[in-house]
Design a protein around this motif. Structure first.
Motif, PDB file in Angstrom:
ATOM      1  N   UNK A 226       0.832  -1.205   0.000  1.00 26.94           N
ATOM      2  CA  UNK A 226       0.000   0.000   0.000  1.00 26.94           C
ATOM      3  C   UNK A 226       0.868   1.256   0.000  1.00 26.94           C
ATOM      4  N   UNK A 227       0.382   2.243  -0.725  1.00 21.96           N
ATOM      5  CA  UNK A 227       1.042   3.538  -0.725  1.00 21.96           C
ATOM      6  C   UNK A 227       0.013   4.591  -1.125  1.00 21.96           C
ATOM      7  N   UNK A 228       0.399   5.839  -1.047  1.00 27.42           N
ATOM      8  CA  UNK A 228      -0.501   6.941  -1.400  1.00 27.42           C
ATOM      9  C   UNK A 228      -0.101   7.507  -2.750  1.00 27.42           C
ATOM     10  N   UNK A 229      -1.123   7.830  -3.529  1.00 24.95           N
ATOM     11  CA  UNK A 229      -0.911   8.528  -4.798  1.00 24.95           C
ATOM     12  C   UNK A 229      -1.387   9.965  -4.606  1.00 24.95           C
ATOM     13  N   UNK A 230      -0.487  10.910  -4.789  1.00 20.55           N
ATOM     14  CA  UNK A 230      -0.817  12.320  -4.621  1.00 20.55           C
ATOM     15  C   UNK A 230      -1.243  12.905  -5.962  1.00 20.55           C
ATOM     16  N   UNK A 231      -2.482  13.352  -5.993  1.00 15.84           N
ATOM     17  CA  UNK A 231      -3.028  13.931  -7.223  1.00 15.84           C
ATOM     18  C   UNK A 231      -2.991  15.453  -7.142  1.00 15.84           C
ATOM     19  N   UNK A 232      -2.709  16.067  -8.278  1.00 14.00           N
ATOM     20  CA  UNK A 232      -2.856  17.510  -8.410  1.00 14.00           C
ATOM     21  C   UNK A 232      -3.551  17.770  -9.746  1.00 14.00           C
ATOM     22  N   UNK A 233      -4.707  18.418  -9.665  1.00 15.15           N
ATOM     23  CA  UNK A 233      -5.498  18.706 -10.872  1.00 15.15           C
ATOM     24  C   UNK A 233      -5.536  20.206 -11.090  1.00 15.15           C
ATOM     25  N   UNK A 234      -5.374  20.600 -12.338  1.00 21.19           N
ATOM     26  CA  UNK A 234      -5.446  22.016 -12.719  1.00 21.19           C
ATOM     27  C   UNK A 234      -6.641  22.227 -13.648  1.00 21.19           C
ATOM     28  N   UNK A 235      -7.516  23.147 -13.267  1.00 17.61           N
ATOM     29  CA  UNK A 235      -8.641  23.543 -14.113  1.00 17.61           C
ATOM     30  C   UNK A 235      -8.408  24.975 -14.559  1.00 17.61           C
ATOM     31  N   UNK A 236      -8.313  25.193 -15.884  1.00 18.78           N
ATOM     32  CA  UNK A 236      -8.024  26.513 -16.437  1.00 18.78           C
ATOM     33  C   UNK A 236      -9.335  27.194 -16.855  1.00 18.78           C
ATOM     34  N   UNK A 237      -9.519  28.402 -16.348  1.00 12.22           N
ATOM     35  CA  UNK A 237     -10.746  29.163 -16.622  1.00 12.22           C
ATOM     36  C   UNK A 237     -10.398  30.481 -17.308  1.00 12.22           C
ATOM     37  N   UNK A 238     -11.385  30.980 -18.047  1.00  7.33           N
ATOM     38  CA  UNK A 238     -11.216  32.301 -18.672  1.00  7.33           C
ATOM     39  C   UNK A 238     -12.585  32.988 -18.730  1.00  7.33           C
ATOM     40  N   UNK A 239     -12.553  34.284 -18.631  1.00  7.44           N
ATOM     41  CA  UNK A 239     -13.779  35.092 -18.781  1.00  7.44           C
ATOM     42  C   UNK A 239     -13.401  36.404 -19.447  1.00  7.44           C
ATOM     43  N   UNK A 323      -5.200  12.890  -1.872  1.00  6.99           N
ATOM     44  CA  UNK A 323      -4.402  11.670  -1.779  1.00  6.99           C
ATOM     45  C   UNK A 323      -5.318  10.464  -1.985  1.00  6.99           C
ATOM     46  N   UNK A 324      -4.887   9.575  -2.841  1.00  6.97           N
ATOM     47  CA  UNK A 324      -5.648   8.358  -3.119  1.00  6.97           C
ATOM     48  C   UNK A 324      -4.847   7.145  -2.661  1.00  6.97           C
ATOM     49  N   UNK A 325      -5.427   6.285  -1.823  1.00 13.67           N
ATOM     50  CA  UNK A 325      -4.714   5.062  -1.439  1.00 13.67           C
ATOM     51  C   UNK A 325      -4.675   4.064  -2.599  1.00 13.67           C
ATOM     52  N   UNK A 326      -3.517   3.484  -2.818  1.00 11.09           N
ATOM     53  CA  UNK A 326      -3.342   2.472  -3.857  1.00 11.09           C
ATOM     54  C   UNK A 326      -2.823   1.199  -3.200  1.00 11.09           C
ATOM     55  N   UNK A 327      -3.426   0.080  -3.526  1.00 11.74           N
ATOM     56  CA  UNK A 327      -2.986  -1.218  -3.014  1.00 11.74           C
ATOM     57  C   UNK A 327      -2.669  -2.138  -4.174  1.00 11.74           C
ATOM     58  N   UNK A 328      -1.414  -2.503  -4.257  1.00  6.85           N
ATOM     59  CA  UNK A 328      -1.015  -3.542  -5.211  1.00  6.85           C
ATOM     60  C   UNK A 328      -1.218  -4.877  -4.514  1.00  6.85           C
ATOM     61  N   UNK A 329      -2.156  -5.644  -4.985  1.00  2.82           N
ATOM     62  CA  UNK A 329      -2.568  -6.887  -4.319  1.00  2.82           C
ATOM     63  C   UNK A 329      -1.994  -8.086  -5.073  1.00  2.82           C
ATOM     64  N   UNK A 330      -0.984  -8.698  -4.463  1.00  4.90           N
ATOM     65  CA  UNK A 330      -0.265  -9.785  -5.119  1.00  4.90           C
ATOM     66  C   UNK A 330      -0.767 -11.147  -4.633  1.00  4.90           C
ATOM     67  N   UNK A 331      -1.102 -11.987  -5.578  1.00  3.77           N
ATOM     68  CA  UNK A 331      -1.407 -13.389  -5.299  1.00  3.77           C
ATOM     69  C   UNK A 331      -0.234 -14.202  -5.826  1.00  3.77           C
TER      70      UNK A 331
END
Length: 569
Positions: A226-239, A323-331
């Motif tokens: 398990x680890x965390x994925x850090x997201x950054x989203x940019x929304x560009x606006x104009x008026x 932050x989104x938790x990610x789990x790599x689940x190995x069998x």
């Protein structure tokens, strides 16, 4: 042995008959022992029997009794004294001395009736390991270890730590007859000693075959990384105000001025961005009303700007982080060829689970930290070194459990101690008497009977059987976890301007700017609706697939090959 070629095994032969039809008389040995306790020789006081038992993976133990005749001084403080036992034998005029035990007297007991001191000795394997430093244990044992698989080493038993490391190595820990702690591989090598036909004591060869139904040949591992994925989203606006005619600067102002309206200011844009759950980034650009000027448009009309933060247009970026938790689940399936083929009559499962998580303080403060000039997208808080160490430790433990389960066949035999005195737990031994077998020595027991005058050594070897080939125990390749777009350019925001006959019906749900014309028509049409002055934007909802825990399944198979030691019954 005299005449032995370097690297060749010592062959233990039975006595040869002096002539055809004449039975052999056997070897003749004279023997005695030397016993030092605290440096003092006490062999003259030995009585009864002495036993020395040394076995891989356990502390070596020696027991013997000392007789003190009436009037003799009896020591009362033997506990803790160093003990050394040497076996001395003489045959054919040749005398041989061999160290058989080094340890400490731990349990002296006095029999007042018979005036006999019974002494139990230990080589104190565990206690000596407890005194070692972590680095020393690492150098001694090797193998793999990870705090993500075991508990942190600090403050815990050093012997437990050693046992954890040993669980990843197909090897045994013991103390030599000279008192040296060592680790020896389970795998047999070229035999150091070969016991030929007729070399063992009569009816002492014993074969204990491993039972297939109790030998683990298949391990199922479930490992969560398990680890965390850090997201950054940019929304560009104009008026842009529709009254500028698409012009910027003074040109746009001059186009707007004859039909002037309410305008938003910088604060309104910042508040609208914040209300939408975003943070205004530093790349914002504003087309502000020009500063005061006597005739900015060349029309003879002066201009006074009392509100310098009013804007005719703007482009800006709203940033969001999560932050989104990610789990790599190995069998992971590991086993011998038989175990992987799934033959139920011999398949014994060993199911194990492990989970480890990369904890990083950045995931806790990520949303509130200041935005830097970084690009939008995802950053995984992984630690490849920790991941590899944890997987390597887990895989090696599983493989060792399979290998250890396939050395369950034990063959033992007895010889006069002078014939087996050179054998040690580190050696591979081969027997060619009644059976043909080869394996690593797992136990040596010396028994000296001072009343009967016999010195007998029992040798036991572990025979490894299984066959097949092995795959490298390399950690599974990291799976690709897809990253979606995180940089969005939105259509220009709308404008709603009221109090003109041509004004549209106000839509409160419509993002953008709303306000009113300065030159109104409400004096002619009192039913005209006055629009609120506001700037509104709505941030698109983030897909749950990017917020909720992401599970990535991975399946891996490892084959474990087991060498086939010689075994012919």
């Amino acid at each position: 042995m005299l005449g032995q070629a370097p690297g060749e095994p010592v062959v233990i032969q039975p006595p040869e008959p002096p002539g055809l039809g004449v039975p052999a008389s056997g070897y003749a040995f004279r023997w005695w022992v030397s016993v030092l306790i605290g440096g003092a020789q006490v062999a003259g006081n030995l009585t009864g029997r002495m036993q020395i038992d040394r076995e891989e993976g356990a502390a070596g133990v020696a027991t013997f009794s000392l007789y003190y005749p009436p009037g003799a001084s009896v020591p009362t403080d033997l506990g803790g004294d160093a003990v050394m036992v040497d076996f001395i034998s003489e045959t054919g005029g040749t005398t041989t001395t061999a160290r058989r035990y080094t340890g400490v007297a731990v349990e002296p007991r006095w029999d007042a009736v018979n005036r006999v001191m019974e002494i139990t000795c230990s080589d104190k394997l565990q206690q000596r390991i407890e005194q070692m430093q972590i680095a020393e244990i690492d150098g001694l044992v090797g193998g793999a270890w990870s705090p993500d698989v075991f508990e942190a080493a600090e403050g815990r038993s050093r012997f437990d730590y050693t046992t954890e490391r040993l669980s990843t190595v197909p090897a045994a820990l013991d103390v030599s007859a000279d008192g040296v702690i060592r680790v020896t591989s389970w795998y047999s090598q070229a035999p150091a000693f070969v016991f030929a036909e007729g070399s063992t004591l009569y009816q002492t060869v014993s074969v204990e075959l491993a039972q297939a139904q109790s030998a683990t040949n298949r391990v199922e591992l479930n490992v969560d990384y398990r680890y965390s994925r850090l997201w950054e989203r940019h929304d560009h606006y104009s008026w842009e105000h529709p009254g500028t005619g698409g012009l910027g600067g003074v040109g746009g102002f001059c186009h707007w001025r004859p039909q002037s309206t309410d305008l938003p200011d910088v604060d309104m844009i910042e508040q609208a961005t914040s209300s939408a759950g975003m943070k205004l980034l530093a790349d914002a650009e504003y087309n502000r009303l020009p500063p005061s000027n006597g005739d900015p448009c060349g029309t003879g009309q002066g201009w006074t700007n009392r509100f310098p933060n009013l804007v005719l247009g703007a482009t800006w970026t709203g940033g969001r982080r999560w932050a989104q938790p990610v789990t790599e689940r190995y069998s992971i399936l590991m086993g011998t060829q038989v175990g992987l083929e799934g033959a139920s009559e011999v398949q014994v499962l060993n199911r194990q689970s492990a989970a480890f998580e990369i904890e990083d303080g950045r995931s806790e403060s990520w949303e509130s930290d200041e935005f830097d000039a970084g690009e939008p997208g995802a950053t995984d808080l992984v630690n490849d070194e920790r991941r590899e160490a944890a997987f390597l430790c887990t895989l090696q433990r599983a493989a060792v459990s399979v290998i250890g389960a396939h050395r369950g066949t034990t063959v033992s035999w007895q010889v006069p101690t002078p014939m087996g005195v050179g054998c040690d737990l580190v050696h591979t031994l081969e027997l060619r008497d009644q059976v043909k077998v080869r394996g690593k020595c797992r136990r040596i027991v010396d028994e000296y009977d001072f009343d009967a005058g016999t010195a007998i050594t029992t040798l036991a070897i572990a025979v490894m059987r299984g066959g097949g080939v092995s795959d490298p125990l390399t950690p599974p390749a990291k799976p690709a976890v897809d990253v979606t777009q995180a940089d969005f350019v939105h259509d220009p925001l709308a404008s709603q301007l009221g109090l003109r006959n041509e004004s549209p019906i106000y839509d409160d749900a419509l993002d953008g700017f709303a306000g009113n014309y300065d030159d109104r028509d409400d004096d002619i049409n009192p039913n005209l609706e006055e629009f609120p002055r506001r700037m509104t934007i709505t941030a698109p909802e983030i897909d749950s697939a990017l917020r909720d825990e992401r599970e990535v399944p991975v399946s891996v198979i490892y084959r474990v090959g087991i060498p086939d030691d010689l075994l012919e019954l």
